[in-house]
Design a protein around this motif. Structure first.
Motif, PDB file in Angstrom:
ATOM      1  N   TYR A 107       0.845  -1.195   0.000  1.00 41.65           N
ATOM      2  CA  TYR A 107       0.000   0.000   0.000  1.00 41.65           C
ATOM      3  C   TYR A 107       0.874   1.236   0.000  1.00 41.65           C
ATOM      4  N   GLU A 108       0.317   2.345  -0.455  1.00 40.72           N
ATOM      5  CA  GLU A 108       1.014   3.628  -0.449  1.00 40.72           C
ATOM      6  C   GLU A 108       0.312   4.565   0.523  1.00 40.72           C
ATOM      7  N   GLU A 111      -3.401   6.034   0.150  1.00 33.68           N
ATOM      8  CA  GLU A 111      -4.271   5.098  -0.557  1.00 33.68           C
ATOM      9  C   GLU A 111      -5.529   4.807   0.255  1.00 33.68           C
TER      10      GLU A 111
END
Length: 162
Positions: A107-108, A111
């Motif tokens: 994940y970023e 997000e």
């Protein structure tokens, strides 16, 4: 002398067979229990939209600074655990660190993710994703199947020989 070696080898094969079957059976049972926990969680879970607000990097060695250091030793690669914020149905802001990490990060920061949580304990939330829900049961179930298969194969070969 030859008979004694053969008898000793037979004992070792028997212990190996029972050991494989025992480890396999225990792993299968634990995997099934974890799968049951995941199913129970899914049935009772509330859903909310959350946002990844940070990535908490941890190495398996457990750094003294709480695991947030990116310093590594040899092949000890750090793992990124997403930290997610969401609001419960009654509007209470909640933050949690997902139990499943990865490298590279899955994940970023920023997000949007779907969050599953129990209304009575929203801090024990999970990101709705395959790994978060099924990684443990799959690993233990797979190990259980492999070890049980090897143990059963050894038992079958032993029975066929006699």
């Amino acid at each position: 002398m030859e008979i004694q070696t053969r008898v000793g080898g037979e004992k070792a094969r028997r212990w190996l067979m029972f050991g494989m079957l025992a480890v396999g059976a225990v792993s299968l049972v634990v995997g099934l229990v974890l799968a049951g926990i995941s199913v129970s969680f899914l049935v009772d879970a509330e859903r909310a939209q959350g946002t990844v607000v940070a990535l908490e990097w941890r190495s398996s060695g457990g750094d003294s600074d709480g695991g947030t250091s990116r310093r590594t030793r040899g092949d000890d690669e750090p793992t990124a655990y997403p930290v997610v914020e969401f609001r419960t149905e009654d509007g209470t802001p909640t933050r949690f660190r997902d139990s499943t990490g990865s490298n590279p990060a899955a994940y970023e920061v920023g997000e949007r993710v779907e969050v599953l949580y129990r209304a009575d304990s929203p801090e024990d939330a999970r990101i709705k994703g395959f790994l978060s829900l099924w990684l443990g049961p799959l690993i233990l179930g797979g190990i259980g199947l492999v070890f049980t298969g090897i143990g059963a194969g050894l038992a079958w070969a032993r029975r066929r020989r006699s």
